[in-house]
Write an enzyme that holds these catalytic residues in place. Structure first.
Site, PDB file in Angstrom:
ATOM      1  CG  HIS A  27      68.978  19.465 174.439  1.00  0.00           C
ATOM      2  ND1 HIS A  27      69.454  18.287 174.956  1.00  0.00           N
ATOM      3  CD2 HIS A  27      69.787  19.794 173.402  1.00  0.00           C
ATOM      4  CE1 HIS A  27      70.509  17.898 174.249  1.00  0.00           C
ATOM      5  NE2 HIS A  27      70.736  18.793 173.302  1.00  0.00           N
ATOM      6  N   GLY A 115      66.329  10.565 168.844  1.00  0.00           N
ATOM      7  CA  GLY A 115      67.428  11.471 169.144  1.00  0.00           C
ATOM      8  C   GLY A 115      68.174  11.827 167.883  1.00  0.00           C
ATOM      9  N   PRO A 116      68.648  10.810 167.115  1.00  0.00           N
ATOM     10  CG  PRO A 116      69.817   8.911 166.472  1.00  0.00           C
ATOM     11  CD  PRO A 116      68.765   9.379 167.432  1.00  0.00           C
ATOM     12  CG  LEU A 117      67.759  15.984 165.201  1.00  0.00           C
ATOM     13  CD1 LEU A 117      68.132  17.431 164.908  1.00  0.00           C
ATOM     14  CD2 LEU A 117      66.570  15.933 166.151  1.00  0.00           C
ATOM     15  CG  ASP A 155      62.574  24.788 163.456  1.00  0.00           C
ATOM     16  OD1 ASP A 155      61.672  24.974 162.633  1.00  0.00           O
ATOM     17  OD2 ASP A 155      62.621  25.369 164.561  1.00  0.00           O
ATOM     18  CG  ASN A 185      62.200  26.175 168.451  1.00  0.00           C
ATOM     19  OD1 ASN A 185      63.106  26.299 167.637  1.00  0.00           O
ATOM     20  ND2 ASN A 185      62.128  25.150 169.285  1.00  0.00           N
ATOM     21  CG  HIS A 260      69.339  23.501 170.707  1.00  0.00           C
ATOM     22  ND1 HIS A 260      68.289  23.125 169.910  1.00  0.00           N
ATOM     23  CD2 HIS A 260      70.137  22.411 170.810  1.00  0.00           C
ATOM     24  CE1 HIS A 260      68.451  21.857 169.549  1.00  0.00           C
ATOM     25  NE2 HIS A 260      69.577  21.406 170.077  1.00  0.00           N
ATOM     26  NE  ARG A 354      69.726 -11.792 140.930  1.00  0.00           N
ATOM     27  CZ  ARG A 354      69.670 -10.871 139.986  1.00  0.00           C
ATOM     28  NH1 ARG A 354      69.344  -9.626 140.291  1.00  0.00           N
ATOM     29  NH2 ARG A 354      69.941 -11.173 138.736  1.00  0.00           N
ATOM     30  CD  GLU A 408      68.267   3.520 148.457  1.00  0.00           C
ATOM     31  OE1 GLU A 408      68.533   3.087 147.315  1.00  0.00           O
ATOM     32  OE2 GLU A 408      68.078   4.742 148.697  1.00  0.00           O
ATOM     33  CG  HIS A 458      73.214  -6.708 142.795  1.00  0.00           C
ATOM     34  ND1 HIS A 458      71.988  -7.273 143.011  1.00  0.00           N
ATOM     35  CD2 HIS A 458      73.225  -6.321 141.502  1.00  0.00           C
ATOM     36  CE1 HIS A 458      71.262  -7.228 141.892  1.00  0.00           C
ATOM     37  NE2 HIS A 458      72.002  -6.672 140.950  1.00  0.00           N
ATOM     38  CG  HIS A 470      75.958   0.027 141.384  1.00  0.00           C
ATOM     39  ND1 HIS A 470      76.320   1.347 141.187  1.00  0.00           N
ATOM     40  CD2 HIS A 470      74.599  -0.001 141.285  1.00  0.00           C
ATOM     41  CE1 HIS A 470      75.232   2.073 140.952  1.00  0.00           C
ATOM     42  NE2 HIS A 470      74.187   1.284 141.020  1.00  0.00           N
TER      43      HIS A 470
END
Length: 658
Positions: A27, A115-117, A155, A185, A260, A354, A408, A458, A470
């Site tokens: 890139h 890397g995963p934006l 961005d 940019n 890019h 729980r 989450e 749950h 749920h």
């Protein structure tokens, strides 16, 4: 701009282009636009030691825009990290120290896998949170922990929804030692930013409690450095520095999204270098660039590291007990704090796991001073609220309980950042069905080899009235498919304690505790040690085994009922508790055979969820392969044939047909 600095920045750009050109992959756009940002940060401000990349009190840096990896690797090489030129020439090649996106633990100087934006900025928030909390945990803690967390975003990072979750949390908590550089940019992969966004980023950050500074010319090193200096003085807010840059700066594709992810041809690289005044050969670096960075970044880091080591020795004399704990937890050692035997429970004990989890957490907080966690606005349901614990916030950085809000994904990613920072152990909680929101961050924790702990309550259709939205069906299967990820589903309180022990003693594997809302009876033969094998024989057959019933969680009690009833009819049933397929799969073939036998046609796996993956252990599976339904718990269980009578009837038919 100083001419030597200007030339050094262009050498940095040229080196990144050479890497991408040789690999024919990468890139170049952001490498050309953001080079001045990273150069100014590392040359003038960031404190780290190239000879000890894990030095604890260093500044952290997260390349959230991980596709700019060529730029980061080129810079790390110039800074003197153990990343020789041959590794730059092997960019994106199998087995190199310069993979396509930065990988934590693989390349010295890389503080975070990215890397995963969007996940990068959330992990940077976690690092800043860890720094703040650690400083408050120890007497005069600022003598041990006193640094900044920096992050470069693009961005695309800020379009991802997790970024809003993360910046909102950071603003609420006043993480003033977090500085984010925004390479604005105005392009994404597919086109100009205006094709997908019209937001005012300044107002967006200010609205959630951030300082916002602006650098109008992203090539102006002096202005960039001044902005960072101002950001470092912030006392109550994190800071965003908006740097207006030009994607693909100096190239034939300057200002266009086409730069890019397009690997330039050799001709295009030569044109770009000519435009930038770079007259060196490919992969050639003038000596003055190395010297310039050694005299600034290198010397600054070396001096600060030495100062910190001297300060630690003085601190050890002033606070010997605190320092001993600091060193132990800095190394991630919990072996002396985690209970090694299950708490004693009466024979007639019955409790939702729980609730057991909450009680165990309270005990562990007494033992482990660096335990730190919370939930995504479901503390009273997942039972992460511990009596007597103070909430973390800007006024109480020593607080142990984190109110993550309904965030989450960010919560899970922030936990990753805390653990990447080091010195703390964490847990986060939500409903099992909402693990879907967190999946990408769970996967990241596994890749980064972090001992993250997730408390998911749950756990089945027994949720009842809340209905199919749920009621988890496929989530257990999803979690179990993540490599290096331990799913732990206890069948009673004793197993729950064992699961906590395993999770907290883990050093490189994330763990998810799957917890019930309904009460589960204490099982007579449940084994604290047996859980460590992933599965064990809970109730053995008396003579010749007719069938082996395998289950985890609440379904184990169902299997025990069936065994008891069928024994009256002369049928000999073995019951196996399998709280963790992950741990069981690591056992020897001999042990597996001792639990499940040789003949899988005599094995039935029982689980209130998707059953496809369970055929690995059994030829017969009793499961649910549709979404749930809303109604009273017992009505829902009856509808999906998960009552004692239904399972008993099925097993009788199975035995009759053998």
């Amino acid at each position: 701009m100083n001419e030597r600095d200007k030339k050094a920045v262009n050498v940095l750009r040229g080196l990144a282009l050479d890497m991408i050109g040789k690999a024919k992959s990468g890139h170049p756009g952001i490498a050309l636009s953001a080079a001045p940002l990273l150069y100014a940060l590392y040359k003038d401000h960031l404190i780290a030691d190239k000879d000890d990349s894990t030095y604890f009190n260093r500044d952290r840096f997260v390349l959230s825009a991980g596709h700019a990896s060529a730029l980061l690797y080129a810079l790390l090489h110039l800074l003197g990290y153990p990343l020789p030129m041959e590794q730059l020439k092997s960019f994106r090649q199998l087995g190199s120290l310069t993979p396509g996106h930065p990988e934590y633990g693989h390349t010295a100087g890389v503080d975070c896998t990215a890397g995963p934006l969007g996940q990068g900025i959330a992990q940077a928030v976690g690092m800043a949170l860890a720094e703040s909390h650690l400083r408050a945990l120890y007497p005069e803690g600022e003598r041990l922990v006193d640094h900044h967390s920096y992050c470069l975003v693009g961005d695309g990072c800020l379009e991802e929804g997790i970024s809003q979750e993360a910046i909102s949390f950071a603003g609420r908590m006043g993480l003033s030692r977090l500085v984010v550089l925004y390479d604005k940019n105005d392009c994404t992969l597919d086109g100009p930013l205006t094709d997908s966004s019209i937001e005012d980023v300044r107002l967006r950050f200010e609205a959630v409690g951030w300082n916002v500074l602006e650098v109008k010319d992203g090539n102006d090193l002096e202005e960039i450095s001044k902005a960072i200096a101002v950001a470092k003085l912030a006392k109550s807010k994190p800071t965003l520095i908006v740097c207006h840059t030009i994607i693909g700066y100096g190239s034939p594709y300057q200002g266009s999204h086409k730069s890019h992810g397009k690997a330039f041809t050799q001709e295009e690289i030569e044109k770009t270098k000519a435009n930038l005044g770079i007259d060196t050969m490919p992969f050639e670096v003038p000596d003055f660039v190395y010297s310039l960075l050694a005299e600034s970044f290198g010397e600054r880091g070396k001096v600060k590291h030495s100062q910190d080591e001297r300060e630690e020795k003085i601190y050890q004399k002033d606070h010997p007990e605190a320092y001993e704990k600091f060193c132990k937890y800095r190394e991630g050692d919990l072996s002396f704090d985690v209970f090694h035997a299950a708490p004693l429970y009466p024979e007639d004990f019955s409790e939702a796991t729980r609730d057991t989890s909450q009680n165990l957490l309270a005990l562990l907080h007494e033992k482990i001073p660096v335990l730190f966690g919370g939930s995504a606005d479901v503390a009273d349901s997942v039972k992460t609220r511990i009596k007597g614990l103070v909430d973390y916030d800007r006024e109480h950085p020593e607080g142990k309980n984190i109110r993550f809000g309904i965030r989450e994904f960010a919560m899970a990613s922030i936990q990753n950042g805390i653990l990447l920072h080091g010195g703390l152990r964490t847990y986060v909680g939500s409903f099992l069905v909402f693990s879907d929101y967190m999946k990408a961050a769970l996967r990241m924790a596994s890749m980064e080899r972090l001992p993250a702990l997730y408390l998911f309550s749950h756990d089945s259709i027994a949720v009842g009235e809340d209905g199919p939205t749920h009621q988890p069906i496929e989530q257990l299967t999803m979690l179990r498919t993540i490599p290096n990820f331990a799913v732990l589903r206890p069948a009673d309180a004793r197993e729950c304690a064992a699961c906590y022990r395993l999770a907290l003693l883990s050093r490189e594997t994330p763990s998810a505790l799957i917890l019930s809302r309904q009460k589960l009876p204490l099982l007579a033969n449940s084994s604290f040690e047996g859980v460590s094998h992933g599965a064990y024989v809970l109730e053995k057959e008396e003579k010749d085994c007719d069938l082996i019933l395998v289950a985890s969680g609440s379904e184990v009690s169902l299997c025990l009922f069936v065994q008891k009833e069928l024994r009256k009819e002369g049928k000999d049933i073995r019951v196996v508790s399998m709280p963790s397929t992950f741990l069981f799969d690591k056992e020897s073939e001999e042990y597996k055979e001792s639990v499940l036998g040789r003949d899988r046609s005599k094995v039935l796996y029982v689980e209130m969820g998707k059953g496809d993956a369970l055929y690995k252990y059994a030829d017969h599976v009793y499961s649910i392969d549709t979404f749930g339904a809303s109604g009273k718990e017992q009505d829902v269980l009856k509808k999906f044939a998960f009552t004692q009578e239904d399972l008993l009837s099925f097993v009788k038919t199975l035995l009759d047909n053998r």
